[in-house]
Design a protein around this motif. Structure first.
Motif, PDB file in Angstrom:
ATOM      1  N   THR A  75       0.821  -1.217   0.000  1.00  0.00           N
ATOM      2  CA  THR A  75       0.000   0.000   0.000  1.00  0.00           C
ATOM      3  C   THR A  75       0.853   1.265   0.000  1.00  0.00           C
ATOM      4  OG1 THR A  75      -0.158  -0.018   2.425  1.00  0.00           O
ATOM      5  CG2 THR A  75      -1.925  -1.126   1.194  1.00  0.00           C
ATOM      6  N   LEU A 108      -7.561  -1.139  -3.544  1.00  0.00           N
ATOM      7  CA  LEU A 108      -7.904  -0.380  -2.341  1.00  0.00           C
ATOM      8  C   LEU A 108      -8.090   1.093  -2.689  1.00  0.00           C
ATOM      9  CD1 LEU A 108      -8.202  -0.155   0.765  1.00  0.00           C
ATOM     10  CD2 LEU A 108      -5.710   0.107   0.886  1.00  0.00           C
ATOM     11  N   GLU A 109      -7.225   1.617  -3.546  1.00  0.00           N
ATOM     12  CA  GLU A 109      -7.368   3.005  -3.984  1.00  0.00           C
ATOM     13  C   GLU A 109      -8.619   3.198  -4.839  1.00  0.00           C
ATOM     14  OE1 GLU A 109      -5.717   5.384  -2.814  1.00  0.00           O
ATOM     15  OE2 GLU A 109      -4.044   4.319  -1.887  1.00  0.00           O
ATOM     16  N   ARG A 112     -11.505   3.770  -2.605  1.00  0.00           N
ATOM     17  CA  ARG A 112     -11.471   5.128  -2.059  1.00  0.00           C
ATOM     18  C   ARG A 112     -11.943   6.176  -3.071  1.00  0.00           C
ATOM     19  NH1 ARG A 112      -5.493   4.117   0.638  1.00  0.00           N
ATOM     20  NH2 ARG A 112      -6.241   3.284   2.653  1.00  0.00           N
ATOM     21  N   CYS A 113     -11.740   5.883  -4.362  1.00  0.00           N
ATOM     22  CA  CYS A 113     -12.039   6.860  -5.408  1.00  0.00           C
ATOM     23  C   CYS A 113     -13.466   6.769  -5.948  1.00  0.00           C
ATOM     24  CB  CYS A 113     -11.058   6.693  -6.571  1.00  0.00           C
ATOM     25  SG  CYS A 113      -9.385   7.239  -6.188  1.00  0.00           S
ATOM     26  N   ASP A 116     -19.176   9.579  -4.462  1.00  0.00           N
ATOM     27  CA  ASP A 116     -20.201   9.416  -3.427  1.00  0.00           C
ATOM     28  C   ASP A 116     -21.602   9.240  -3.996  1.00  0.00           C
ATOM     29  OD1 ASP A 116     -18.343   9.538  -1.433  1.00  0.00           O
ATOM     30  OD2 ASP A 116     -18.684  11.654  -0.936  1.00  0.00           O
ATOM     31  N   SER A 128     -10.025  -4.534   4.353  1.00  0.00           N
ATOM     32  CA  SER A 128      -9.551  -3.156   4.174  1.00  0.00           C
ATOM     33  C   SER A 128     -10.362  -2.424   3.118  1.00  0.00           C
ATOM     34  CB  SER A 128      -8.066  -3.156   3.788  1.00  0.00           C
ATOM     35  OG  SER A 128      -7.276  -3.714   4.802  1.00  0.00           O
ATOM     36  N   GLU A 132     -13.335   0.889   3.390  1.00  0.00           N
ATOM     37  CA  GLU A 132     -13.411   2.075   2.527  1.00  0.00           C
ATOM     38  C   GLU A 132     -14.772   2.169   1.837  1.00  0.00           C
ATOM     39  OE1 GLU A 132     -11.234   4.483   2.423  1.00  0.00           O
ATOM     40  OE2 GLU A 132      -9.929   3.400   3.820  1.00  0.00           O
ATOM     41  N   LYS A 135     -17.780   3.865   3.571  1.00  0.00           N
ATOM     42  CA  LYS A 135     -17.837   5.330   3.587  1.00  0.00           C
ATOM     43  C   LYS A 135     -18.642   5.883   2.421  1.00  0.00           C
ATOM     44  CE  LYS A 135     -13.202   5.375   5.653  1.00  0.00           C
ATOM     45  NZ  LYS A 135     -11.780   5.760   5.463  1.00  0.00           N
ATOM     46  N   LYS A 136     -19.017   5.030   1.480  1.00  0.00           N
ATOM     47  CA  LYS A 136     -19.781   5.463   0.310  1.00  0.00           C
ATOM     48  C   LYS A 136     -21.272   5.379   0.630  1.00  0.00           C
ATOM     49  CE  LYS A 136     -15.816   5.867  -1.559  1.00  0.00           C
ATOM     50  NZ  LYS A 136     -15.230   7.193  -1.771  1.00  0.00           N
TER      51      LYS A 136
END
Length: 256
Positions: A75, A108-109, A112-113, A116, A128, A132, A135-136
């Motif tokens: 990571t 993983l990225e 995160r991207c 929303d 992991s 993430e 959070k969406k």
């Protein structure tokens, strides 16, 4: 110029350097540049293959890549490049779909991207990545369970394989350790290879984001031909000869 015909150790040292820097060597080119016969080069490549340095392919050889550490260690490697790739991959996500995000630091990225406003069912076997995804606000998150492989950072055993075999995915963001237009996608873990093969069978569209250090190259276990890839996302343009080989494949290639 060094007489490579008289110094086989220096010849093989040079081949090792070219494999490390380019990932691939071609017999005819090496023979011409070193002023030796193609037979001599093929013998050198066979010896290097026996040492585990490369894998012989038609007309040359590919670099055998080494594992780049645990999931946590990966990571922190090539992070800027992975974020660029992730933004491009996330832009391909279809709202309303059923999406699988495979384990891996680039993936993983991607998690995160995800914008929303995307509404989708997103499934993963990586805790992991699941954190993430939570959070969406408009994503339904499903975590595939089973025994956790700490090296990979995900569940890949028989229980996890059974669970994904019961689901049809519209899109799969696949992880891999190495990629070559002739060999395909390869990884280092035997059990993970079995998991990914089932994952590919269950997915309508396969998207793979890879950093330039993973291609061209080969790892120990095969999981898919390049023909099974729908979209390849990489962080920078490839060398002309490598680009030409990938252009012959049916996949779509995007540069982040």
């Amino acid at each position: 110029m060094l007489d490579y015909a008289a110094f086989p150790d220096q010849r093989q040292k040079k081949i090792r350097e070219l494999l490390n820097s380019n990932g691939r060597v071609v017999c005819t080119v090496l023979a011409r540049e070193m002023n030796v016969s193609e037979h001599t080069i093929r013998r050198d490549l066979n010896e290097l293959a026996q040492e585990g340095i490369c894998k012989r392919v038609h007309g040359g050889a590919l670099s055998m890549l080494e594992e780049s550490g645990t999931f946590e260690q990966r990571t922190t490697q090539y992070q800027a490049e992975k974020i660029k790739i992730a933004h491009t991959c996330a832009s391909l996500i279809k709202s309303g779909g059923c999406i699988f995000i495979d384990s891996g630091s680039t993936n993983l990225e991607i998690a995160r991207c995800i914008p929303d406003d995307v509404s989708a069912t997103v499934i993963t076997h990586s805790p992991s990545i699941a954190i993430e995804l939570m959070k969406k606000p408009h994503c339904e998150v499903i975590l595939i369970g089973g025994t956790l492989n700490t090296q990979i950072g995900a569940s890949i055993g028989s229980s996890a394989i059974y669970q994904i075999s019961q689901i049809h995915f519209d899109q799969c963001f696949l992880g891999g350790c190495a990629l070559d237009p002739q060999i395909g996608i390869t990884i280092f873990d035997f059990e993970e290879a079995a998991f990914k093969k089932v994952l590919i069978e269950q997915s309508n569209q396969i998207i793979m984001g890879v950093t330039a250090d993973k291609l061209p190259g080969v790892a120990r276990y095969m999981i898919a031909d390049c023909e099974q890839l729908s979209v390849l996302v990489i962080d920078k343009p490839m060398a002309a000869d490598l680009n030409q080989l990938f252009d012959q494949k049916p996949m779509r290639i995007l540069f982040a």
